[in-house]
Design a protein around this motif. Sequence first.
Motif, PDB file in Angstrom:
ATOM      1  N   ARG A   1      22.757  -5.414 -13.698  1.00  0.00           N
ATOM      2  CA  ARG A   1      24.043  -4.756 -13.441  1.00  0.00           C
ATOM      3  C   ARG A   1      24.190  -4.392 -11.963  1.00  0.00           C
ATOM      4  NH1 ARG A   1      22.807  -2.470 -18.612  1.00  0.00           N
ATOM      5  NH2 ARG A   1      21.821  -0.669 -17.612  1.00  0.00           N
ATOM      6  N   GLU A   2      23.112  -3.902 -11.374  1.00  0.00           N
ATOM      7  CA  GLU A   2      23.150  -3.545  -9.954  1.00  0.00           C
ATOM      8  C   GLU A   2      23.370  -4.784  -9.090  1.00  0.00           C
ATOM      9  OE1 GLU A   2      23.033  -1.402  -6.436  1.00  0.00           O
ATOM     10  OE2 GLU A   2      23.255  -0.709  -8.502  1.00  0.00           O
TER      11      GLU A   2
ATOM     12  N   GLU B   1      31.627  -0.718 -13.978  1.00  0.00           N
ATOM     13  CA  GLU B   1      31.735   0.730 -14.150  1.00  0.00           C
ATOM     14  C   GLU B   1      30.392   1.351 -14.502  1.00  0.00           C
ATOM     15  OE1 GLU B   1      34.696   1.302 -17.079  1.00  0.00           O
ATOM     16  OE2 GLU B   1      36.394   0.905 -15.731  1.00  0.00           O
ATOM     17  N   ARG B   2      29.649   0.689 -15.352  1.00  0.00           N
ATOM     18  CA  ARG B   2      28.345   1.250 -15.727  1.00  0.00           C
ATOM     19  C   ARG B   2      27.375   1.201 -14.558  1.00  0.00           C
ATOM     20  NH1 ARG B   2      24.714  -0.378 -21.064  1.00  0.00           N
ATOM     21  NH2 ARG B   2      23.061   1.162 -20.678  1.00  0.00           N
ATOM     22  N   ALA B   3      27.426   0.144 -13.779  1.00  0.00           N
ATOM     23  CA  ALA B   3      26.534   0.055 -12.620  1.00  0.00           C
ATOM     24  C   ALA B   3      26.856   1.142 -11.602  1.00  0.00           C
ATOM     25  CB  ALA B   3      26.654  -1.327 -11.983  1.00  0.00           C
ATOM     26  N   ARG B   4      28.132   1.437 -11.401  1.00  0.00           N
ATOM     27  CA  ARG B   4      28.511   2.515 -10.465  1.00  0.00           C
ATOM     28  C   ARG B   4      28.032   3.862 -11.001  1.00  0.00           C
ATOM     29  NH1 ARG B   4      33.656  -0.326 -10.696  1.00  0.00           N
ATOM     30  NH2 ARG B   4      33.902  -1.657  -8.829  1.00  0.00           N
ATOM     31  N   ALA B   5      28.166   4.083 -12.327  1.00  0.00           N
ATOM     32  CA  ALA B   5      27.722   5.359 -12.892  1.00  0.00           C
ATOM     33  C   ALA B   5      26.213   5.514 -12.765  1.00  0.00           C
ATOM     34  CB  ALA B   5      28.143   5.445 -14.354  1.00  0.00           C
ATOM     35  N   GLU B   6      25.465   4.459 -12.987  1.00  0.00           N
ATOM     36  CA  GLU B   6      24.004   4.538 -12.859  1.00  0.00           C
ATOM     37  C   GLU B   6      23.595   4.768 -11.403  1.00  0.00           C
ATOM     38  OE1 GLU B   6      22.811   1.539 -16.577  1.00  0.00           O
ATOM     39  OE2 GLU B   6      22.797   0.815 -14.506  1.00  0.00           O
ATOM     40  N   ARG B   7      24.353   4.242 -10.495  1.00  0.00           N
ATOM     41  CA  ARG B   7      24.017   4.436  -9.079  1.00  0.00           C
ATOM     42  C   ARG B   7      24.245   5.878  -8.659  1.00  0.00           C
ATOM     43  NH1 ARG B   7      27.033   0.656  -4.794  1.00  0.00           N
ATOM     44  NH2 ARG B   7      25.688  -0.932  -5.782  1.00  0.00           N
ATOM     45  N   GLN B   8      25.263   6.529  -9.207  1.00  0.00           N
ATOM     46  CA  GLN B   8      25.610   7.889  -8.808  1.00  0.00           C
ATOM     47  C   GLN B   8      24.986   8.964  -9.680  1.00  0.00           C
ATOM     48  OE1 GLN B   8      29.873   8.004  -8.855  1.00  0.00           O
ATOM     49  NE2 GLN B   8      30.125   6.478  -7.208  1.00  0.00           N
ATOM     50  N   ALA B   9      24.404   8.574 -10.792  1.00  0.00           N
ATOM     51  CA  ALA B   9      23.874   9.581 -11.724  1.00  0.00           C
ATOM     52  C   ALA B   9      22.642  10.248 -11.136  1.00  0.00           C
ATOM     53  CB  ALA B   9      23.515   8.922 -13.053  1.00  0.00           C
TER      54      ALA B   9
END
Length: 309
Positions: A251-252, A284-292
Amino acid sequence: MTDASTAAPNTNARNARRPRQDLAEQLQQLKTGASDGAPASSDAQASAEQQPRQQQEQRPPRDRKPRPQGQGQQPRQQQGRKPQAQAQAQPQRAPRKVNPVLERLFELYPQLFGARFVPLKLGVYEELIARHPEDFKAEDLKIAMGQHARSTRYLEAVAAGLARHDLDGNALDPVAPEHVHHAILELHRRRMHRNPGEDLRPQLVARIAKAIEASGLDREAYAVLVRSRDANNNAVVDEALAELAQQAAKREALLRAFEASGRSEQEFADMYGMKPGEVTRTLERARAERQAPAPAAPVAESESEPAAD
């Protein structure tokens, strides 16, 4: 003149034929062993060969006794029905008796102990004793609650991560991740027992991976929470964590490729042969994992499943 009748006989004349013997005389000569002084071995052999056959034909037929029923070859119709008759003759398992305490619980709380099982709140045993002191004895209720918590249907509800419910049917907090994890392992053990020789490990790894994602915990925190002395179970957790890490890396990489392309999501999906909706969800999931931020360490529940193994 000499009379023609007294003349010498004509030597060219054919010899007079001997009269043929009738059939009775021939049979008589065969019995005496000679016919005109000639051997009769071939006729006697033919007569000897026919004699046993004639004697056999003259013998009275044997009386065949009828076979008793059930012996010998059975009619084809009965042979065709034999497997079905054997299947019907096999004793059927007697239905398992239901604990009378569980029957009473079903009457009182059909939404909890009926056709659909849900995880129960911690401390429900004490609450049942307090509400129904005349209906249940403490020891009998403890045994019944243990049977309920160990049933496959209840474990499926726990493994699915459903919320716990109180006696009034209200949904409370979700089941703790370690309880979900142990329920998944127990269900896997039972499936292995029912299907010996079948490789069910990939299904177990995939289900634990989904449980890790649903827990909301960091992968390392989840691993610390569910570690045990069982090396095989720990290896399954490691496989699930590795699978999740590989998916997150993909995803990244997709997010970085999208950011470097300078294209819209529609154009990016067409370029990679992907569905636009799938691209949107993955980005969207990759962005959320990056910012979590890193999640806090989990806190284990103070109480365990009611009388569960």
